[in-house]
Design a protein around this motif. Structure first.
Motif, short mmCIF file in Angstrom:
data_model
loop_
_atom_site.label_atom_id
_atom_site.label_comp_id
_atom_site.label_asym_id
_atom_site.label_seq_id
_atom_site.Cartn_x
_atom_site.Cartn_y
_atom_site.Cartn_z
N HIS A 334 35.20 18.41 36.36
CA HIS A 334 33.83 17.89 36.33
C HIS A 334 32.90 18.78 37.15
CE1 HIS A 334 33.84 14.13 34.16
NE2 HIS A 334 34.87 13.66 34.85
N LEU A 335 33.29 19.08 38.38
CA LEU A 335 32.43 19.86 39.27
C LEU A 335 32.26 21.28 38.76
CD1 LEU A 335 33.68 18.51 42.71
CD2 LEU A 335 31.45 18.09 41.65
N LEU A 336 33.30 21.84 38.15
CA LEU A 336 33.18 23.17 37.55
C LEU A 336 32.13 23.16 36.43
CD1 LEU A 336 34.22 26.10 37.19
CD2 LEU A 336 35.92 25.17 35.60
N CYS A 337 32.21 22.16 35.56
CA CYS A 337 31.23 22.06 34.47
C CYS A 337 29.82 21.87 35.00
CB CYS A 337 31.60 20.91 33.55
SG CYS A 337 33.05 21.22 32.52
N LEU A 338 29.66 20.99 35.97
CA LEU A 338 28.33 20.64 36.46
C LEU A 338 27.67 21.74 37.28
CD1 LEU A 338 29.03 16.92 37.38
CD2 LEU A 338 27.30 17.71 35.75
N THR A 339 28.46 22.49 38.04
CA THR A 339 27.89 23.50 38.93
C THR A 339 28.08 24.92 38.42
OG1 THR A 339 29.91 23.84 40.24
CG2 THR A 339 28.45 22.01 40.89
N GLY A 340 29.12 25.15 37.62
CA GLY A 340 29.43 26.50 37.17
C GLY A 340 29.95 27.39 38.26
N GLU A 341 30.48 26.82 39.35
CA GLU A 341 30.90 27.61 40.51
C GLU A 341 32.41 27.87 40.49
OE1 GLU A 341 29.50 25.73 44.05
OE2 GLU A 341 27.41 25.72 43.38
N LEU A 459 30.12 38.75 30.34
CA LEU A 459 31.51 38.33 30.45
C LEU A 459 31.78 38.11 31.92
CD1 LEU A 459 34.40 37.97 29.23
CD2 LEU A 459 34.76 40.39 29.75
N LYS A 460 32.05 36.86 32.29
CA LYS A 460 32.24 36.51 33.71
C LYS A 460 33.71 36.36 34.02
CE LYS A 460 27.79 34.29 34.57
NZ LYS A 460 27.11 33.05 35.05
N LEU A 461 34.13 37.01 35.09
CA LEU A 461 35.52 37.00 35.52
C LEU A 461 35.65 36.33 36.88
CD1 LEU A 461 36.39 40.72 34.68
CD2 LEU A 461 36.72 38.72 33.21
N ARG A 462 36.61 35.43 37.00
CA ARG A 462 36.90 34.82 38.30
C ARG A 462 37.93 35.68 39.02
NH1 ARG A 462 40.90 31.72 40.44
NH2 ARG A 462 41.95 31.73 38.42
N ILE A 463 37.57 36.15 40.19
CA ILE A 463 38.54 36.87 41.03
C ILE A 463 39.19 35.84 41.93
CG2 ILE A 463 38.90 38.76 42.64
CD1 ILE A 463 37.78 39.53 39.82
N ASP A 486 27.41 32.28 41.78
CA ASP A 486 28.37 31.30 41.27
C ASP A 486 29.81 31.69 41.56
OD1 ASP A 486 28.68 33.42 39.53
OD2 ASP A 486 28.05 32.32 37.73
N GLY A 487 30.02 32.87 42.18
CA GLY A 487 31.36 33.30 42.54
C GLY A 487 32.05 34.15 41.49
N TYR A 488 31.43 34.37 40.35
CA TYR A 488 32.02 35.16 39.27
C TYR A 488 31.48 36.59 39.28
CZ TYR A 488 33.66 30.77 37.19
OH TYR A 488 34.27 29.57 36.97
N VAL A 489 32.31 37.53 38.84
CA VAL A 489 31.88 38.90 38.59
C VAL A 489 31.38 38.96 37.15
CG1 VAL A 489 32.62 41.29 38.34
CG2 VAL A 489 33.45 39.92 40.27
#
Length: 762
Positions: A334-341, A459-463, A486-489
């Motif tokens: 839920h929080l991932l969807c709502l914040t995109g973080e 294209l966003k990548l989570r490190i 948002d924390g993504y590259v």
């Protein structure tokens, strides 16, 4: 869970089974707060590695082949069910099976799903009641809870199949809840039934928000508003106010983790409807509190089903309830969807690669209720007595909804399991992805981007937070790894069909120093995996004393997994050397999968040990009994053999003498015909052997053991600890607790039960 609903004619039953896959029905009530990351329909992507294997096994081996619909329906067909909350299983199964059908397109699973839904609807009474209670006991305990899961299951089924035949049943349930609960004459308050400070029953908020959004009926909105209001009544759980004030989750309601997280998930669905920022703040405060003070290294929380005090994270016993793991996963989704973080995706990875598969038998057929940090994996296939066996598959079925997804900028990659995906961007253009990897067994990940035509997007990548030296190449050229807010590259460019991105996440072992309850211990991790020493890989031993936090001294190596540990094609096991002995470790996901003992936290040599000094000993008891377990792993055993006995004992014998400062006896299971000691003949005694084979010597008694008799257990509780402190400390090569067994209501026999025997240093 947040569904991605495409715009269709309201409540259209049309299905689209073309390349875009199943298209869920749209809502009549749009969200005030749109999601920043979209939750995907499960068929948008196919995971083919470690996670893919587990998701597929859950769908086919458990949901399709193992779970019997007649068992799910029996409490409805002939009320009441086997236990008060037995009615929850079928709604959970329908929820998981619907998502699994969308993911697999398995026709047999769809047929089973259709038939089970039809049979459940037949069990609904004329007034809308779809619980398992008899009329005189309605709304006294867990039937709101069962209605919650029936709504969750049926509404999910309606969304994805387009079959509106189940919608009247949902509305009848919703109308009955609206009629029964409220502030009007003759109505009950929803927090007055179901227990746990009203959190169990009021967690029906989640599907009632769904029902309101799907139908647009104002009465369902009013019902949801009343739930939020009831939380803040004097007798309510004060979910929002206490969390906004910054109080810990253990101070909300009665701290019951599963029910509270269920309420928080409903609260976030309501936030989508209202945009009340206070609700999001309450959720974020809860998340921060759990991550900082109440989260296990494997990605679960709670012991004895509750949020405990700050940093109170015991490793054994009733730890890591799978229902809590799954609702914690949903909360982060839920929080991932709502914040995109990305920080929420980090937690989802921790859960998905560790605690969730660690609770699942690798073949997918069975699940564990509590899955602790050491002991034995308590896999079970039988639903009776375990809410968690229906929760686990829900967690697995949700993984494809957020592994690869989209946001306003383009494509987002949260997980690096090998996968293929077809994703729809906000401009309705379609991008296919091919994630080529052996993650988490190899460090190189290649992402092939396949837009239908050349197109510009991100294209966003989570490190991952565990990785401190990642590298990136785009179309063969090095690229910077600078995360955004948002924390993504983000890689923003004009993408040509077939463009490749290569991400390298170097995999290396990490020693994690323990703190608080794990002070004086350390754990090993490898990439996203938490490892556990496994006795089956270590010549029967699983308790090395590490010389320190120098990884090089352990001679850490990696090798291909074999046999049962080969839970996916690239699975690995790991080895360390301590004091000349070789110990094997497995990922927590497979540790203990052969029935062997395992442990995550290893003690440091010379540190003050919080560990059980008895755990490398040999346990025994006066009679073998008929319950498989281990008092060294906090798994209850009994001495029941249908016969009379005048004394029972539980003992542990060691190779070498130990010095004991404290001994803890944990009460085992209780039955109508025994399971406790009869203290009318004297409190249970503690005895030791000072040297191997010497006479048993009494050194103390369980002085706090209640005044039980042969027939009365004096309200003793299963799992209750009785502590004996020795001053001065004692030295022994064997220790046992001995007493007279009780007979309960069956005087022709007597037996006792023990859940654990632990000794700690002075």
């Amino acid at each position: 869970m947040k569904f991605k609903f495409l715009l269709l004619t309201a409540l259209s039953a049309t299905l689209s089974l073309a390349s875009a896959g199943v298209t869920p029905l749209s809502d009549k009530v749009a969200a005030v707060v749109p999601d920043k990351q979209a939750s995907q329909t499960p068929d948008a992507e196919k995971l083919t590695g470690m996670l893919g294997e587990r998701v597929q096994n859950s769908a086919i081996n458990r949901l399709l082949q193992t779970v019997d619909p007649d068992r799910l329906l029996e409490g409805y067909r002939k009320r009441p069910g086997r236990q008060e909350w037995d009615g929850e299983h079928i709604g959970k199964w329908i929820h998981a099976a619907t998502l699994a059908w969308v993911y697999t397109s398995n026709a047999e699973l769809r047929a089973k799903l259709d038939k089970t839904v039809a049979e459940l609807i037949k069990c609904q009474l004329e007034d809308g009641y779809l619980g398992t209670y008899e009329p005189e006991k309605r709304w006294t305990s867990w039937d709101v809870w069962s209605h919650k899961y029936n709504l969750i299951g049926l509404l999910t089924y309606i969304r994805y199949t387009g079959n509106l035949e189940a919608l009247p049943a949902c509305q009848k349930m919703g109308d009955l809840l609206c009629k029964t609960f409220g502030e009007g004459p003759g109505q009950k308050r929803v927090i007055q039934v179901g227990g746990h400070a009203g959190m169990a029953s009021s967690s029906v908020l989640e599907p009632m928000v769904w029902l309101y959004r799907l139908t647009g009926e104002p009465r369902y909105r009013t019902f949801c508003e009343q739930i939020l209001s009831s939380w803040e009544r004097p007798e309510g759980p004060h979910i929002v106010s206490r969390l906004v004030e910054g109080q810990g989750v253990n101070k909300v309601g009665n701290g019951k983790a599963y029910e509270m997280l269920s309420c928080l998930n409903g609260m976030l669905e309501w936030y989508r409807v209202t945009g009340d920022d206070q609700l999001l703040q309450a959720a974020l405060n809860a998340w921060k509190d759990i991550v900082a003070k109440r989260l296990y290294i494997t990605g679960t929380c709670s012991s004895h089903e509750h949020f405990q005090g700050d940093y109170d994270l015991i490793n054994y016993g009733n730890v890591g309830e799978t229902c809590v793991t799954v609702t914690w996963l949903q909360f982060n989704a839920h929080l991932l969807c709502l914040t995109g973080e990305a920080r929420f995706a980090d937690q989802l990875e921790r859960i998905a690669y560790n605690q969730l598969p660690g609770a699942q038998r690798p073949n997918g057929k069975g699940w564990g209720y509590y899955v602790q940090m050491k002991g034995l994996k308590p896999y079970n296939e039988n639903l009776t007595g375990s809410c968690c066996l229906s929760s686990g598959p829900r967690g697995m079925a949700l993984l494809p909804t957020f592994a690869l997804t989209t946001d306003a900028d383009g494509v987002v990659i949260n997980f690096y399991d090998p996968a293929t995906a077809t994703l729809t961007l906000v401009d309705r253009s379609v991008v296919a992805l091919d994630v080529q990897s052996q993650y988490p067994a190899a460090e190189s990940i290649t992402i092939v981007v396949k837009p239908a035509k050349p197109q510009t997007f991100a294209l966003k990548l989570r490190i991952p937070s565990w990785c401190d030296n990642a590298s990136l190449q785009v179309a063969g050229q090095p690229a910077p790894l600078t995360p955004g807010k948002d924390g993504y590259v983000a890689i923003n460019r004009l993408w040509q069909p077939g463009d490749k991105v290569t991400l390298t996440l170097p995999l290396k072992a990490r020693l994690i120093a323990g703190d608080h309850t794990n002070e004086g211990k350390a754990a090993l991790a490898y990439g996203p995996l938490i490892l556990a020493v496994d006795a089956a890989l270590s010549n029967g031993q699983n308790n090395p004393a590490l010389p320190g936090l120098d990884l090089a001294a352990l001679k850490f190596t990696v090798e291909p997994a074999k046999e049962t540990y080969l839970a996916w094609p690239d699975a690995q096991v790991f080895r360390i050397t301590v004091d000349g002995k070789n110990y094997g470790l497995a990922p927590f996901a497979t540790a203990g999968c052969t029935g062997s003992r395992f442990r995550v936290w290893m003690r440091l040599a010379g540190a003050a040990a919080n560990d059980n000094l008895l755990e490398n000993g040999i346990e025994s008891r006066s009679r073998q009994g008929n319950l498989e377990g281990s008092i060294l792993d906090d798994l209850p055993v009994v001495t029941f053999d249908g016969k009379m006995a005048t004394e029972d004992w539980y003992a542990v014998t060691l190779d070498k003498p130990i010095t004991i400062g404290k001994l803890v006896f944990s009460q085992g299971r209780l039955f109508h015909n025994g399971g406790w000691f009869d203290a009318s003949a004297g409190k249970p005694q503690v005895q030791i052997q000072e040297t191997k084979g010497s006479e048993w010597k009494a050194v103390g008694e369980l002085s706090k053991y209640p005044s039980t008799t042969a027939t009365d257990n004096a309200k003793i509780r299963a799992g209750q600890d009785f502590i004996v402190t020795f001053s001065p400390p004692i030295t022994a090569t064997a220790v046992r607790v001995i007493g007279k067994p009780a007979s309960g209501d069956a005087p022709h026999q007597a037996f006792s039960s023990c859940a654990g025997l632990r000794a700690t240093a002075p």
